[in-house]
Design a protein around this motif. Structure first.
Motif, short mmCIF file in Angstrom:
data_model
loop_
_atom_site.label_atom_id
_atom_site.label_comp_id
_atom_site.label_asym_id
_atom_site.label_seq_id
_atom_site.Cartn_x
_atom_site.Cartn_y
_atom_site.Cartn_z
N ALA B 261 0.81 -1.23 0.00
CA ALA B 261 0.00 0.00 0.00
C ALA B 261 0.84 1.28 0.00
O ALA B 261 0.61 2.18 -0.83
CB ALA B 261 -0.94 -0.02 1.21
N ALA B 262 1.82 1.35 0.90
CA ALA B 262 2.58 2.60 1.04
C ALA B 262 3.36 2.91 -0.24
O ALA B 262 3.30 4.03 -0.77
CB ALA B 262 3.52 2.50 2.23
N ASP B 263 4.05 1.91 -0.79
CA ASP B 263 4.83 2.11 -2.02
C ASP B 263 3.90 2.41 -3.20
O ASP B 263 4.20 3.26 -4.04
CB ASP B 263 5.64 0.85 -2.35
N MET B 264 2.79 1.71 -3.24
CA MET B 264 1.84 1.87 -4.34
C MET B 264 1.35 3.32 -4.44
O MET B 264 1.35 3.92 -5.51
CB MET B 264 0.66 0.93 -4.11
N LEU B 293 -5.88 2.30 5.45
CA LEU B 293 -6.37 0.98 5.02
C LEU B 293 -6.51 0.03 6.21
O LEU B 293 -7.41 -0.79 6.27
CB LEU B 293 -5.44 0.37 3.96
N SER B 294 -5.59 0.16 7.19
CA SER B 294 -5.67 -0.69 8.38
C SER B 294 -6.96 -0.41 9.17
O SER B 294 -7.60 -1.34 9.67
CB SER B 294 -4.48 -0.45 9.30
N ILE B 295 -7.31 0.86 9.26
CA ILE B 295 -8.55 1.21 9.97
C ILE B 295 -9.75 0.67 9.21
O ILE B 295 -10.71 0.13 9.79
CB ILE B 295 -8.66 2.74 10.16
N CYS B 345 -10.72 6.33 -1.41
CA CYS B 345 -12.05 5.81 -1.05
C CYS B 345 -12.25 4.40 -1.63
O CYS B 345 -12.76 3.50 -0.94
CB CYS B 345 -13.15 6.73 -1.56
N LEU B 346 -11.85 4.22 -2.88
CA LEU B 346 -12.02 2.90 -3.52
C LEU B 346 -11.18 1.86 -2.78
O LEU B 346 -11.66 0.76 -2.47
CB LEU B 346 -11.58 2.96 -4.99
N ALA B 347 -9.92 2.21 -2.49
CA ALA B 347 -9.02 1.25 -1.82
C ALA B 347 -9.55 0.92 -0.43
O ALA B 347 -9.52 -0.25 -0.01
CB ALA B 347 -7.62 1.83 -1.74
N ALA B 348 -10.05 1.93 0.28
CA ALA B 348 -10.58 1.68 1.63
C ALA B 348 -11.77 0.74 1.57
O ALA B 348 -11.90 -0.17 2.40
CB ALA B 348 -10.96 3.01 2.29
N ALA B 349 -12.64 0.94 0.58
CA ALA B 349 -13.82 0.06 0.45
C ALA B 349 -13.37 -1.36 0.12
O ALA B 349 -13.90 -2.34 0.68
CB ALA B 349 -14.75 0.59 -0.64
N ILE B 350 -12.38 -1.50 -0.76
CA ILE B 350 -11.88 -2.84 -1.13
C ILE B 350 -11.32 -3.55 0.10
O ILE B 350 -11.62 -4.72 0.37
CB ILE B 350 -10.80 -2.73 -2.23
N ILE B 351 -10.52 -2.83 0.86
CA ILE B 351 -9.87 -3.46 2.02
C ILE B 351 -10.89 -3.76 3.13
O ILE B 351 -10.73 -4.72 3.89
CB ILE B 351 -8.69 -2.60 2.53
N SER B 352 -11.95 -2.95 3.20
CA SER B 352 -12.99 -3.27 4.20
C SER B 352 -13.61 -4.62 3.87
O SER B 352 -13.96 -5.40 4.77
CB SER B 352 -14.05 -2.16 4.24
#
Lengths: 48, 445
Positions: B261-264, B293-295, B345-352
């Motif tokens: 995630a961080a590098d991306m 993303l962790s949250i 927002c998209l990444a957060a939804a995916i990781i949720s």
């Protein structure tokens, strides 16, 4: 009944407090994401 | 040691079942520290004088042992009860931390790998399945919410373990001593306290116990059995292997993004830094993205699995796979338009939904196989997690590296991996759609 409620509150606090601390630390770490990007020049990879 | 026996953990009449989730969450919060192990990478490199690739073996071995020990000891966990299991998990996990601390003191990488990876990893497997199966039994009316609470604790363990490790190392740092050894030993003491507290608090319901209030309507759903299936039978059914694929695809798709995630984010939105100060600022923003993303992972575990109690498990996994693939497909567009907010927002939804997939699977198992040996069945199923932990990052890293080697700009090199993730999620969707109720010939009399 009161003892049971107190036990319940203490038990939940024992996990909510550390969990809340962890979420707080992560939220603080996320702060730079929402700050405006520094003006210093960066070279986007796509135009290198 | 009778106190640890299963019969001593049976709750008396009138026991408040809401006292059990804190115990389960506490156990998971401790072992979830494994996700925060990376904060020890650099200090251990300095202490042991080895490259980071060798240090990271401790994490990899721990995750492999998690899957193996959960699979091997699942039946013992069901037989022994949660108190003895959590106490054993505490001995292994915290003992592993102490061995790793000793390894740092003796400058021995093998001891660190054996302690944290092998011994600690066994503790992870034991500590992961026992609280989950206990909560499923206490909340037959809301198993998704119950397992979501425990597995949310595991996600929370990373949020606690990383800053705790950093704070402790900062406290113990002294000249050339990074403080890693003392930090590991201190964490062993803290986690011992919490895990033993969890072991004391945990209870199992009496055999004839039923929750108060009306029984939820979904209990009569054809996908929810009232029968019992033994673990040795369950793992020979197609349903078990379909769910194995479901979990493996869901985890592979999520872990591939989470691991980079961080590098991306830096590669896709910040570009190459022109100065050291800029590099530091970019790294902070990348770390911020990973933190967010962790949250999201944490929240998804509780929210999605709770929703599954209303929608049913099959339906919610269809959402994870279809919506997840659609959101992955939108990520390249967010990169091309340089829309950072949309990307986040998209990444957060995916990781949720990645977190949701982890948390919903024990309830899915309970629906299909009953509560009888659900912990042991869960233990065998999470071998798919170990496999996914290898194939997810390997696929993302392999495809990314090959595209960069072909001369593609780093910012665009990830786009292909997102479509690959869509493909994995579609495979998971097919497996999920094929899940049917377990044939009655597999039910115990």
């Amino acid at each position: 009944m009161k003892a049971s409620t107190l036990k319940l509150v203490i038990a939940w606090m024992a996990v909510i407090v550390p969990l809340g601390w962890g979420v707080y630390k992560s939220a603080v770490k996320s702060k730079p994401l929402f700050l405006p990007a520094p003006a210093a020049a960066t070279v986007p990879h796509s135009i290198r | 040691m009778n106190f640890l026996n299963r019969e001593h953990t049976v709750a008396p009449p009138g026991f408040n079942r809401w006292l059990v989730p804190p115990a389960a969450i506490a156990a998971h919060m401790c072992i979830g520290q494994v996700y925060g192990f990376s904060v020890f990478n650099k200090p251990l490199m300095a202490e042991l004088g080895v490259p980071v690739s060798q240090i990271q073996w401790a994490y990899s071995i721990a995750l492999i042992m998690l899957g193996l020990s959960a699979a091997v000891f699942g039946k013992w966990v069901e037989r022994s009860g949660p108190r003895r299991t959590i106490a054993a998990a505490c001995a292994c996990f915290c003992g592993g931390l102490l061995l790793a601390s000793l390894g740092v003191h003796l400058k021995s990488l093998p001891l660190v790998l054996f302690g944290y990876g092998f011994v600690g990893g066994i503790g992870l497997g034991l500590g992961y399945i026992a609280p989950v199966s206990t909560l499923v039994k206490w909340f037959p009316d809301r198993p998704g919410m119950a397992t979501g609470m425990a597995i949310m604790g595991f996600g929370g363990g990373a949020l606690i373990g990383s800053p705790l490790g950093q704070e402790l190392m900062k406290h113990f740092q002294n000249g050339a001593d990074t403080g890693a050894g003392q930090a590991l030993a201190t964490m062993a003491a803290i986690y011992t306290f919490f895990m033993l507290w969890a072991a004391v608090m945990i209870r199992v319901p009496a055999d004839d116990w039923k929750p108060d209030g009306p029984v939820a309507g979904r209990r009569n759903h054809p996908m929810i059995t009232q029968a019992r299936v033994a673990v040795d039978t369950a793992w020979r059914t197609p349903q078990f292997w379909l769910l194995w694929i479901v979990l493996c695809m869901n985890v592979s798709a999520g872990i591939g993004m989470l691991g980079r995630a961080a590098d991306m984010f830096q590669d896709m939105f910040l570009g190459a830094a022109a100065s050291d100060a800029q590099k530091t600022a970019n790294a902070a923003i990348g770390a911020g993205f990973a933190g967010l993303l962790s949250i999201s992972n944490l929240g998804g575990r509780f929210i999605w699995s709770s929703i599954s109690d209303r929608t049913g498990r099959k339906a919610v996994y269809c959402v994870y796979f279809i919506l997840g693939a659609a959101l992955y497909a939108l990520l390249p567009w967010a990169q091309q338009t340089q829309n950072r907010v949309l990307f986040v927002c998209l990444a957060a939804a995916i990781i949720s939904m990645y977190g949701g997939g982890f948390a919903t699977i024990p309830a899915y198992l309970k629906d299909l196989f009953g509560t009888y040996q659900v912990g042991a069945i869960h233990g065998r199923l999470i071998t798919s997690w170990s496999v996914a932990a290898v194939i997810g990052p390997a696929l993302v890293n392999g495809l990314y590296d090959s595209r960069v080697a072909d001369g593609m700009p780093k910012a665009e090199a990830y786009n292909g991996t997102f479509f690959l993730m869509c493909g994995l999620l579609m495979l998971g969707l097919v497996a999920n759609l094929l899940v049917r109720p377990v044939a009655s010939k597999h039910h115990l009399p």
